[in-house]
Design a protein around this motif. Structure first.
Motif, PDB file in Angstrom:
ATOM      1  N   MET A 168       0.842  -1.183   0.000  1.00 51.65           N
ATOM      2  CA  MET A 168       0.000   0.000   0.000  1.00 51.65           C
ATOM      3  C   MET A 168       0.884   1.242   0.000  1.00 51.65           C
ATOM      4  SD  MET A 168      -3.080   0.791   2.563  1.00 51.65           S
ATOM      5  CE  MET A 168      -3.182   2.384   3.272  1.00 51.65           C
ATOM      6  N   SER A 169       0.528   2.233  -0.776  1.00 48.82           N
ATOM      7  CA  SER A 169       1.335   3.443  -0.852  1.00 48.82           C
ATOM      8  C   SER A 169       0.515   4.633  -0.393  1.00 48.82           C
ATOM      9  CB  SER A 169       1.842   3.659  -2.268  1.00 48.82           C
ATOM     10  OG  SER A 169       0.758   3.906  -3.121  1.00 48.82           O
ATOM     11  N   GLY A 170       1.200   5.736  -0.193  1.00 51.32           N
ATOM     12  CA  GLY A 170       0.537   6.962   0.225  1.00 51.32           C
ATOM     13  C   GLY A 170       0.831   7.277   1.677  1.00 51.32           C
ATOM     14  N   GLY A 171       0.481   8.479   2.078  1.00 53.13           N
ATOM     15  CA  GLY A 171       0.669   8.892   3.463  1.00 53.13           C
ATOM     16  C   GLY A 171       2.135   8.954   3.851  1.00 53.13           C
ATOM     17  N   TRP A 172       2.400   8.643   5.117  1.00 57.76           N
ATOM     18  CA  TRP A 172       3.762   8.709   5.646  1.00 57.76           C
ATOM     19  C   TRP A 172       4.679   7.691   4.982  1.00 57.76           C
ATOM     20  CZ3 TRP A 172       5.485  12.630   8.300  1.00 57.76           C
ATOM     21  CH2 TRP A 172       4.627  13.365   9.112  1.00 57.76           C
ATOM     22  N   ALA A 173       4.120   6.575   4.467  1.00 55.75           N
ATOM     23  CA  ALA A 173       4.948   5.512   3.894  1.00 55.75           C
ATOM     24  C   ALA A 173       5.786   6.019   2.719  1.00 55.75           C
ATOM     25  CB  ALA A 173       4.068   4.353   3.451  1.00 55.75           C
ATOM     26  N   ASP A 174       5.231   6.891   1.903  1.00 51.05           N
ATOM     27  CA  ASP A 174       5.937   7.388   0.714  1.00 51.05           C
ATOM     28  C   ASP A 174       6.468   8.804   0.879  1.00 51.05           C
ATOM     29  OD1 ASP A 174       5.321   5.022  -0.529  1.00 51.05           O
ATOM     30  OD2 ASP A 174       3.516   5.795  -1.494  1.00 51.05           O
ATOM     31  N   SER A 175       6.365   9.362   2.059  1.00 56.06           N
ATOM     32  CA  SER A 175       6.721  10.763   2.268  1.00 56.06           C
ATOM     33  C   SER A 175       8.021  10.889   3.056  1.00 56.06           C
ATOM     34  CB  SER A 175       5.588  11.456   3.027  1.00 56.06           C
ATOM     35  OG  SER A 175       5.954  12.778   3.362  1.00 56.06           O
ATOM     36  N   ASP A 176       8.744  11.969   2.767  1.00 54.85           N
ATOM     37  CA  ASP A 176       9.933  12.278   3.570  1.00 54.85           C
ATOM     38  C   ASP A 176       9.608  13.365   4.595  1.00 54.85           C
ATOM     39  OD1 ASP A 176       9.661  14.486   1.908  1.00 54.85           O
ATOM     40  OD2 ASP A 176      11.815  14.680   1.558  1.00 54.85           O
ATOM     41  N   ARG A 177       8.322  13.711   4.696  1.00 52.86           N
ATOM     42  CA  ARG A 177       7.885  14.821   5.554  1.00 52.86           C
ATOM     43  C   ARG A 177       8.265  14.595   7.019  1.00 52.86           C
ATOM     44  NH1 ARG A 177       7.943  18.927   7.344  1.00 52.86           N
ATOM     45  NH2 ARG A 177       6.243  20.248   7.987  1.00 52.86           N
ATOM     46  N   LYS A 178       8.074  13.377   7.512  1.00 52.95           N
ATOM     47  CA  LYS A 178       8.356  13.106   8.918  1.00 52.95           C
ATOM     48  C   LYS A 178       9.822  13.401   9.254  1.00 52.95           C
ATOM     49  CE  LYS A 178       7.130   9.733  12.405  1.00 52.95           C
ATOM     50  NZ  LYS A 178       6.521   8.432  12.663  1.00 52.95           N
ATOM     51  N   GLY A 179      10.719  13.095   8.332  1.00 51.94           N
ATOM     52  CA  GLY A 179      12.137  13.349   8.553  1.00 51.94           C
ATOM     53  C   GLY A 179      12.502  14.821   8.508  1.00 51.94           C
ATOM     54  N   ARG A 180      11.615  15.657   7.933  1.00 53.27           N
ATOM     55  CA  ARG A 180      11.889  17.092   7.842  1.00 53.27           C
ATOM     56  C   ARG A 180      11.284  17.880   9.008  1.00 53.27           C
ATOM     57  NH1 ARG A 180       9.439  16.689   2.744  1.00 53.27           N
ATOM     58  NH2 ARG A 180       8.248  18.564   3.197  1.00 53.27           N
ATOM     59  N   LEU A 181      10.586  17.195   9.900  1.00 56.17           N
ATOM     60  CA  LEU A 181      10.010  17.905  11.048  1.00 56.17           C
ATOM     61  C   LEU A 181      11.129  18.390  11.961  1.00 56.17           C
ATOM     62  CD1 LEU A 181       7.004  15.559  11.892  1.00 56.17           C
ATOM     63  CD2 LEU A 181       6.919  17.803  10.791  1.00 56.17           C
ATOM     64  N   PRO A 182      10.922  19.526  12.627  1.00 57.72           N
ATOM     65  CA  PRO A 182      11.975  20.049  13.508  1.00 57.72           C
ATOM     66  C   PRO A 182      12.161  19.169  14.743  1.00 57.72           C
ATOM     67  CG  PRO A 182       9.967  21.333  13.760  1.00 57.72           C
ATOM     68  CD  PRO A 182       9.730  20.383  12.621  1.00 57.72           C
ATOM     69  N   ALA A 183      13.308  19.308  15.357  1.00 56.24           N
ATOM     70  CA  ALA A 183      13.632  18.500  16.542  1.00 56.24           C
ATOM     71  C   ALA A 183      12.640  18.738  17.675  1.00 56.24           C
ATOM     72  CB  ALA A 183      15.057  18.813  17.004  1.00 56.24           C
ATOM     73  N   ASP A 184      12.074  19.948  17.732  1.00 51.85           N
ATOM     74  CA  ASP A 184      11.129  20.257  18.818  1.00 51.85           C
ATOM     75  C   ASP A 184       9.672  19.981  18.420  1.00 51.85           C
ATOM     76  OD1 ASP A 184      10.886  22.356  17.032  1.00 51.85           O
ATOM     77  OD2 ASP A 184      10.786  23.909  18.578  1.00 51.85           O
ATOM     78  N   TRP A 185       9.454  19.124  17.419  1.00 53.66           N
ATOM     79  CA  TRP A 185       8.097  18.822  16.962  1.00 53.66           C
ATOM     80  C   TRP A 185       7.176  18.335  18.091  1.00 53.66           C
ATOM     81  CZ3 TRP A 185       4.886  20.265  13.488  1.00 53.66           C
ATOM     82  CH2 TRP A 185       3.711  19.544  13.276  1.00 53.66           C
ATOM     83  N   PRO A 186       7.622  17.438  18.976  1.00 54.00           N
ATOM     84  CA  PRO A 186       6.726  17.002  20.051  1.00 54.00           C
ATOM     85  C   PRO A 186       6.225  18.175  20.916  1.00 54.00           C
ATOM     86  CG  PRO A 186       8.581  15.508  19.889  1.00 54.00           C
ATOM     87  CD  PRO A 186       8.873  16.682  18.986  1.00 54.00           C
ATOM     88  N   LEU A 187       7.098  19.147  21.172  1.00 53.82           N
ATOM     89  CA  LEU A 187       6.696  20.327  21.942  1.00 53.82           C
ATOM     90  C   LEU A 187       5.707  21.176  21.141  1.00 53.82           C
ATOM     91  CD1 LEU A 187       6.915  22.278  24.341  1.00 53.82           C
ATOM     92  CD2 LEU A 187       8.913  23.295  23.200  1.00 53.82           C
ATOM     93  N   LEU A 188       6.001  21.425  19.873  1.00 48.24           N
ATOM     94  CA  LEU A 188       5.092  22.205  19.020  1.00 48.24           C
ATOM     95  C   LEU A 188       3.730  21.536  18.943  1.00 48.24           C
ATOM     96  CD1 LEU A 188       7.471  23.149  16.063  1.00 48.24           C
ATOM     97  CD2 LEU A 188       6.598  24.678  17.838  1.00 48.24           C
TER      98      LEU A 188
END
Length: 114
Positions: free
Chosen positions: A1-21
């Motif tokens: 299955m493709s789509g969403g986070w599986a095919d995206s590099d978006r998660k890796g581009r989130l800032p280090a403080d993403w959990p706080l944001l």
């Protein structure tokens, strides 16, 4: 299955403080989806997804919102469809006229007596 986070590099581009944001956005929204519906009332569902209002890498709090699963899926689908349409538009070649056709000035329309 493709789509969403599986095919995206978006998660890796989130800032280090993403959990706080993310936590700040959830608290600011009171844990509730921030979409204002057509009737002017706010969505009543629990917010589950912190989303970028304007797609891209602007992770400022002003560009983040809390959405329920339904509204997030709808927004992501619309953004994906718009991206696909823009890509397909780039692939289209301009319509070319036949090289043997001579383009002259436009012909006047005939007055039909009106």
């Amino acid at each position: 299955m493709s789509g969403g986070w599986a095919d995206s590099d978006r998660k890796g581009r989130l800032p280090a403080d993403w959990p706080l944001l993310r936590r700040i956005v959830i608290e600011r929204a009171g844990g509730r989806c921030e979409v204002i519906k057509k009737n002017g009332k706010r969505c009543w569902d629990d917010g589950t997804d912190v989303d970028h209002k304007v797609a891209g890498d602007d992770d400022s709090l002003a560009n983040l919102q809390l959405l329920c699963k339904w509204h997030h899926a709808r927004k992501s689908s619309a953004e994906g469809n718009a991206a696909k349409a823009a890509y397909r538009a780039q692939l289209k070649h301009p319509v070319e006229t036949h090289p043997g056709i001579i383009q002259g000035p436009p012909r006047p329309t005939k007055n039909k007596g009106f």
